[in-house]
Structures are given as C-alpha cells and as structure tokens.
Design an enzyme around this catalytic site. Structure first.
Site, PDB file in Angstrom:
ATOM      1  N   THR A  39      -1.171  19.538  48.001  1.00  0.00           N
ATOM      2  CA  THR A  39      -2.385  18.769  48.249  1.00  0.00           C
ATOM      3  C   THR A  39      -2.751  18.768  49.720  1.00  0.00           C
ATOM      4  O   THR A  39      -1.884  18.960  50.588  1.00  0.00           O
ATOM      5  CB  THR A  39      -2.184  17.311  47.781  1.00  0.00           C
ATOM      6  OG1 THR A  39      -3.292  16.499  48.182  1.00  0.00           O
ATOM      7  CG2 THR A  39      -0.928  16.715  48.403  1.00  0.00           C
ATOM      8  N   ASP A  40      -4.029  18.510  50.014  1.00  0.00           N
ATOM      9  CA  ASP A  40      -4.441  18.374  51.409  1.00  0.00           C
ATOM     10  C   ASP A  40      -3.967  17.069  52.025  1.00  0.00           C
ATOM     11  O   ASP A  40      -3.988  16.901  53.244  1.00  0.00           O
ATOM     12  CB  ASP A  40      -5.966  18.502  51.544  1.00  0.00           C
ATOM     13  CG  ASP A  40      -6.748  17.459  50.753  1.00  0.00           C
ATOM     14  OD1 ASP A  40      -6.135  16.636  50.052  1.00  0.00           O
ATOM     15  OD2 ASP A  40      -7.998  17.490  50.820  1.00  0.00           O
ATOM     16  N   GLU A  41      -3.513  16.129  51.203  1.00  0.00           N
ATOM     17  CA  GLU A  41      -3.101  14.828  51.728  1.00  0.00           C
ATOM     18  C   GLU A  41      -1.852  14.913  52.598  1.00  0.00           C
ATOM     19  O   GLU A  41      -1.564  13.986  53.359  1.00  0.00           O
ATOM     20  CB  GLU A  41      -2.903  13.831  50.583  1.00  0.00           C
ATOM     21  CG  GLU A  41      -4.194  13.540  49.839  1.00  0.00           C
ATOM     22  CD  GLU A  41      -4.061  12.399  48.849  1.00  0.00           C
ATOM     23  OE1 GLU A  41      -3.443  11.373  49.201  1.00  0.00           O
ATOM     24  OE2 GLU A  41      -4.574  12.521  47.730  1.00  0.00           O
ATOM     25  N   TYR A  46       3.074   8.953  48.223  1.00  0.00           N
ATOM     26  CA  TYR A  46       2.730  10.160  47.463  1.00  0.00           C
ATOM     27  C   TYR A  46       2.652  11.377  48.367  1.00  0.00           C
ATOM     28  O   TYR A  46       3.315  12.398  48.127  1.00  0.00           O
ATOM     29  CB  TYR A  46       1.395   9.971  46.740  1.00  0.00           C
ATOM     30  CG  TYR A  46       0.738  11.282  46.357  1.00  0.00           C
ATOM     31  CD1 TYR A  46       1.388  12.180  45.517  1.00  0.00           C
ATOM     32  CD2 TYR A  46      -0.516  11.636  46.863  1.00  0.00           C
ATOM     33  CE1 TYR A  46       0.809  13.396  45.183  1.00  0.00           C
ATOM     34  CE2 TYR A  46      -1.103  12.845  46.531  1.00  0.00           C
ATOM     35  CZ  TYR A  46      -0.444  13.724  45.688  1.00  0.00           C
ATOM     36  OH  TYR A  46      -1.005  14.931  45.364  1.00  0.00           O
ATOM     37  N   LYS A  70       5.029  14.809  48.584  1.00  0.00           N
ATOM     38  CA  LYS A  70       4.512  16.171  48.439  1.00  0.00           C
ATOM     39  C   LYS A  70       4.820  16.993  49.683  1.00  0.00           C
ATOM     40  O   LYS A  70       5.134  18.185  49.591  1.00  0.00           O
ATOM     41  CB  LYS A  70       3.010  16.145  48.165  1.00  0.00           C
ATOM     42  CG  LYS A  70       2.647  15.705  46.772  1.00  0.00           C
ATOM     43  CD  LYS A  70       3.195  16.641  45.695  1.00  0.00           C
ATOM     44  CE  LYS A  70       2.505  17.990  45.699  1.00  0.00           C
ATOM     45  NZ  LYS A  70       3.001  18.848  44.587  1.00  0.00           N
TER      46      LYS A  70
END
Length: 377
Positions: A134-136, A166, A170
């Site tokens: 993810t970009d997060e 989260y 990741k």
C-alpha cells in the site's frame, strides 16, 4: 499452463485479480484464503466452477498447510495479497495486524523459499513472488492547504514513514520481502498501490459505507473536515496492473500503482450523493432532515437529496492528510495506465451496488454491521 497462487483471493482486490485472470488470461489459479470477516467467496461466483480455479481455505500463518498447498499445486507465481487492511480496526486491535501482515508474510516467504529451492531448470528460473502493498507505508504528504506550488508524490524511492498500526505492519512485511530477496535470492517484486474502490468492496471502507448508508437513509460519517486527500484507483485497473507486474515485471523492482485521481474525502462523498440523486432519488418526504420556514433564507442553503445525510465526526488518531502516487514507472516500463477516470469508475461502482443488493444483504447479515466509522471515540 502456468499456475498462480494467490493469497487473500476472497478479498476485495484478490477477487478482482482472480476474476481478471480467469476471464482475460490462460493462467490457472489456486486461491488461498482464511475467510476472515472480509473474505467472501460470493465475490468469485462467476469463476468458481471454472476448471482453472481452485480454492484452499488456509491461514497463511499455518506453515504445514502452506507446505501442502505448494507441494500439491506447484505454482509458478505467488501473488501475496492476504492482509488485515482497515486502519480503524488496526487502531482498535493492532495484534491481528501484526500476526497476519508480519508473521503471516514471514511464514509464506519461508514456505515459498523452501519450495523454490526444490525446483529445477526453467521452473526454478521463472518462479516469482509478488508482494502487494500500500501507499500508506510512505506516511503523509504535504496538503495543498499547507504549501503553495507543485505538490510532491510518492515514488518508489520515497522513505517509509508509516503512521498507523496497519501501515506499520505492511511496511514490516515489505521489508521482509526485500530481505528474503537480498539474503536468500528469492525472486521477489513489490507493488504499492493507492486507495482502491469498485465492485465487491467490503462496506467498512469509505465508498461502500457511504453508498449503503445513503440507501438506508442513515448518516454519512465524514472524519474531521473531510479534507483528507486520497488517490483513487479503480480495482479492475489495479488487477490488470498486478498481473502485469507478476508476469512481466523485473525481479527486485518496486512499482507504484495509482489512479491519477486525487480527491478530498468530502468530494468523494458528495459525488456519490449526486450520483445516487440521479440514479435513485430519495423517496418523497425524505428530502429534508431539517425543515426551514417556507421561503426563508435557509431554503437556498439547505442541501438537497442524499447530501443532507452528511455528518462530520471526530477525526481518527494519526490520520494522514494526503496520499498521492507517482505511477510513471509502471507506465514507462510495463505500459500500464488506468482505463477508468474517477468519474467513470465511481458511477460504475454506485451502479454495481444498486444492482447487487443481494450481495450487500448477505454481507450485512454476517458479523459486520458498519459499526466502526464515526461510532467510536
């Protein structure tokens, strides 16, 4: 015929990838999914009887079961999508995110490494492990309210700075994948994507939550001022990108996948309201939540239709203000670009939910009742 092992294939993105593979390619698929609350085999109804599709209910933290699956199906490619992915849930209970996203990824990597080491010839030379992230993991970007001029984007070389349990879990899994390539030589690739939306999306995420709440006349909760910016990517565009990277990407590389659609959350919510006003207007008598005096000055200011249901709620802790992906690398090197604009994709999405109320009802009859967003401190 090459076989792709997909973890988390009953989830939102995973099911889109499987539908794309079965419909548009000649690959066969084995779907490995634990079927947690967000896993739904109904999302694969269109392909479940296809002879190129197989399903194994397996937890990626179960090393022995993974070993069996590798031995039985002998995949050529692994696409790892299984993950706990909802930020709100990670705030409420981070332990499950550490277990699935970090321990699960470690377990899968070890079983994949053992399997890969046992292969010979072209089977070993062509094996690939594609990790979907993810970009997060990159953290926060400057908001246009904060700076003037050209705004930066996330690139493949942006330093990691996760903000939530989260995104931290990741980020940890991304680091494990790269370490297994550098230390053990496992042929890995990584992709980092922006916010996905589209059909079959579990209704704890913003877009399906807003659609379903609106149809039931419930409040439409928006965090803070609703000015958080996300880059929106239609899930079927993402599925095409993932299969392209898994089959044609360069080993050891990272590819960012974005939709080129930066929108404030409040823009997204209001757009959904406008589409619903067009496709399914609210019944007569439900057009106002407040009743201003006839012909008063408030008449011109009172929002119409579904937008009246918008409610601003307390922002969540550590809420990143802006994400935006620079997807030029995947376009330049692999020729991928999104086919959907946000305008076309969001209309397709709203129409899908209107046409698939049975799927939505089955989701709501289960353990999830749209209880988190805006309803807890």
């Amino acid at each position: 015929m090459e076989r792709i092992l997909i973890t988390g294939g009953a989830g939102f993105i995973g099911s889109a990838v499987i539908r794309h593979i079965i419909k548009d390619t000649e690959y066969s698929v084995v779907n490995v999914d634990k079927l947690t609350y967000a896993g739904n085999l109904e999302s694969l109804a269109s392909v479940c009887d296809n002879p190129r599709y197989a399903f194994e209910k397996v937890d990626i933290c179960d090393a022995e079961e993974l070993k069996r699956v590798f031995a039985e199906y002998r995949p050529d490619i692994v696409m790892h999508l299984a993950a706990e992915s909802h930020v709100d849930r990670s705030i409420d209970g981070p332990g499950e995110f550490i277990q699935t996203n970090i321990v699960g990824t470690y377990t899968l990597l070890e079983q994949a490494r053992t399997y890969w080491a046992s292969l010979q010839g072209d089977k070993k030379a062509n094996f690939r492990f594609h990790h979907i992230s993810t970009d997060e993991v990159y953290g926060d970007l400057p908001h246009p309210d904060e700076i003037e001029g050209k705004l930066p984007l996330f690139t493949e070389s942006t330093a990691y700075a996760p903000s939530s349990p989260y995104s931290a879990s990741k980020a940890g899994s991304d680091h494990l994948v790269r370490a297994w390539r550098k230390t053990y030589g496992l042929p890995t690739l990584v992709t980092n994507c922006s916010n996905n939306y589209g059909p079959y999306h579990f209704p704890e995420k913003l877009i399906p939550l807003i659609i379903l709440n609106a149809l039931e006349g419930k409040s439409l909760p928006v965090y803070g001022k609703g000015n958080q910016i996300r880059d929106w990517l239609y899930v079927e565009d993402h599925a095409r990108a993932l299969v392209l990277v898994a089959t044609q990407g360069k080993i050891g590389e990272t590819y960012n996948v974005g939709g080129h659609n930066e929108k404030q959350n409040i823009e997204v919510v209001k757009t959904i309201c406008e589409i619903l006003d067009d496709l399914r207007p609210r019944p007569h008598g439900e057009q106002t939540l407040t009743k201003p005096t006839r012909h008063s000055a408030l008449d011109a200011e009172t929002p119409k239709g579904y937008s009246q249901l918008i409610t601003y709620v307390k922002d969540r802790p550590g809420h990143d203000m802006r994400y935006a992906i620079d997807a030029r690398k995947i376009q330049r090197e692999l020729g991928w670009a999104p086919q959907e604009t946000f305008e076309s994709g969001i209309r397709k999405t709203v129409q899908w939910y209107l046409n698939n109320q049975a799927w939505c009802q089955h989701i709501q009859d289960g353990s999830y009742q749209r209880e988190r967003l805006g309803n807890k401190p």
